[in-house]
Design a protein around this motif. Structure first.
Motif, short mmCIF file in Angstrom:
data_model
loop_
_atom_site.label_atom_id
_atom_site.label_comp_id
_atom_site.label_asym_id
_atom_site.label_seq_id
_atom_site.Cartn_x
_atom_site.Cartn_y
_atom_site.Cartn_z
N THR A 7 24.10 9.85 23.09
CA THR A 7 23.67 11.05 23.12
C THR A 7 24.87 12.03 23.05
N SER A 8 24.69 12.90 22.34
CA SER A 8 25.68 14.00 22.21
C SER A 8 25.06 15.50 22.25
N THR A 9 26.20 16.37 22.87
CA THR A 9 25.76 17.65 23.39
C THR A 9 26.84 18.37 22.47
N PHE A 10 26.09 19.46 21.82
CA PHE A 10 26.99 20.26 20.86
C PHE A 10 26.58 21.84 21.65
N GLN A 11 27.77 22.66 21.44
CA GLN A 11 27.86 24.19 21.75
C GLN A 11 28.24 24.65 20.72
N PRO A 12 27.66 26.08 20.29
CA PRO A 12 28.41 27.06 19.44
C PRO A 12 29.62 27.73 19.90
N ASN A 13 30.33 28.13 19.32
CA ASN A 13 31.53 29.35 19.69
C ASN A 13 30.87 30.47 19.70
N ALA A 14 31.01 31.15 21.14
CA ALA A 14 30.30 32.37 21.10
C ALA A 14 31.09 33.54 20.32
N GLY A 15 30.46 34.16 19.71
CA GLY A 15 30.90 35.35 18.56
C GLY A 15 31.52 34.79 17.33
N GLY A 16 32.49 35.20 16.65
CA GLY A 16 33.11 34.99 15.71
C GLY A 16 34.42 34.64 15.66
N GLY A 17 35.15 34.16 14.78
CA GLY A 17 36.61 33.71 14.69
C GLY A 17 36.72 32.36 14.55
N THR A 18 35.90 31.69 15.15
CA THR A 18 35.92 30.04 15.04
C THR A 18 34.55 29.45 14.62
N ALA A 19 34.68 28.68 13.67
CA ALA A 19 33.23 28.04 13.47
C ALA A 19 33.00 26.71 14.15
N PRO A 20 31.94 26.66 14.71
CA PRO A 20 30.56 27.15 14.19
C PRO A 20 30.34 28.30 15.13
N MET A 21 29.85 29.16 14.81
CA MET A 21 29.63 30.54 15.90
C MET A 21 27.97 30.52 16.06
N ASP A 22 28.02 31.74 16.88
CA ASP A 22 26.34 32.16 17.05
C ASP A 22 26.36 33.56 16.99
N GLY A 23 25.31 34.39 16.92
CA GLY A 23 25.08 35.58 17.13
C GLY A 23 23.80 35.98 16.77
N SER A 24 23.65 37.53 16.77
CA SER A 24 22.34 38.03 16.19
C SER A 24 22.44 39.07 15.10
N GLY A 74 29.04 22.07 15.90
CA GLY A 74 30.00 21.14 15.39
C GLY A 74 29.30 19.57 15.26
N THR A 75 28.42 19.34 14.58
CA THR A 75 27.85 18.07 14.29
C THR A 75 28.58 17.15 13.19
N GLY A 76 29.58 17.74 12.89
CA GLY A 76 30.26 16.83 11.54
C GLY A 76 30.88 15.63 12.28
N ASP A 77 31.01 15.38 13.49
CA ASP A 77 31.51 14.32 14.17
C ASP A 77 30.51 13.20 14.59
N ILE A 78 29.36 13.34 14.14
CA ILE A 78 28.45 12.21 14.55
C ILE A 78 28.59 11.03 13.46
N PRO A 79 29.02 9.93 14.07
CA PRO A 79 29.29 8.68 13.37
C PRO A 79 28.21 8.44 11.97
N THR A 165 28.24 15.37 8.48
CA THR A 165 29.68 15.41 7.77
C THR A 165 30.28 17.09 7.81
N ALA A 166 29.25 18.24 8.46
CA ALA A 166 29.80 19.33 8.52
C ALA A 166 29.10 20.18 9.60
N ASN A 167 29.31 21.28 9.84
CA ASN A 167 28.58 22.18 10.99
C ASN A 167 27.09 22.37 10.50
N THR A 168 26.58 22.64 11.71
CA THR A 168 24.76 22.61 11.23
C THR A 168 24.47 23.98 12.13
N TYR A 169 23.85 24.74 11.19
CA TYR A 169 23.36 26.19 11.60
C TYR A 169 21.81 26.08 11.62
#
Length: 186
Positions: A7-24, A74-79, A165-169
């Motif tokens: 089981t993995s839990t992923f959080q976005p990075n609030a705002g901009g500047g570092t991927a992966p981000m979230d916003g509206s 940041g789901t790119g680390d899923i084996p 293999t990469a971030n998921t949006y």
């Protein structure tokens, strides 16, 4: 090999500047639904209310604000050996309104122009998919809270949309906007 569940839990990075981000991303021009959904964005936000909403304007089937949410993980680390067989997207919903009636809040794909920096162009309809990635949640049935999460359970299309293999949006959108068909009351 080991038999079991990861089981993995992923959080976005609030705002901009570092991927992966979230916003509206939004457009706030008095227009019909087809025009406001296909038009160019006029603004974005990277803190607070990062979800979908629509506001009626004077007249029948006219709207003066449409928001779309975008969330990256940041789901790119899923084996590679792991199989993604379930996923849940969760949001804390601070407020809601059903003045236009109720519709589903849906999860779709989202392909931001730059995964680390929000830009107004991320409103573009072409960056959002129309395939539903999760079971929609009717606005009327969503609990508002500052601590309770509302969950969307992913369906097969959403599971295949998760990259190992990469971030998921993901995009958060109203069903009316996805279908380009307003069925509420204004």
């Amino acid at each position: 090999g080991k038999i079991g569940n990861t089981t993995s839990t992923f959080q976005p990075n609030a705002g901009g500047g570092t991927a992966p981000m979230d916003g509206s991303f939004f457009r706030d021009v008095d227009e019909t639904l087809p025009t406001i959904r296909a038009g160019a964005g006029v603004g974005f936000g990277d803190t607070g209310d990062n979800t979908a909403r629509m506001r009626a304007a004077a007249g029948t089937n006219r709207f003066d604000r449409l928001w779309r949410g975008g969330f990256g993980f940041g789901t790119g680390d899923i084996p590679d050996a792991d199989t993604v067989d379930s996923a849940t997207f969760s949001l804390v919903v601070f407020s809601k309104a059903t003045g236009l009636d109720s519709t589903n809040v849906e999860i779709t794909s989202f392909a931001p122009t730059d995964g680390a920096n929000l830009v107004i162009a991320d409103y573009a309809l072409t960056l959002y998919g129309s395939t539903l990635f999760a079971t929609g949640r009717d606005i009327a049935g969503i609990t508002t809270s500052t601590t309770v999460y509302t969950d969307w359970t992913f369906v097969a299309a959403g599971l295949t949309g998760i990259s190992k293999t990469a971030n998921t949006y993901f995009g958060v959108r109203l069903k009316w906007e996805i279908e380009d068909r307003f069925t509420g009351t204004d």
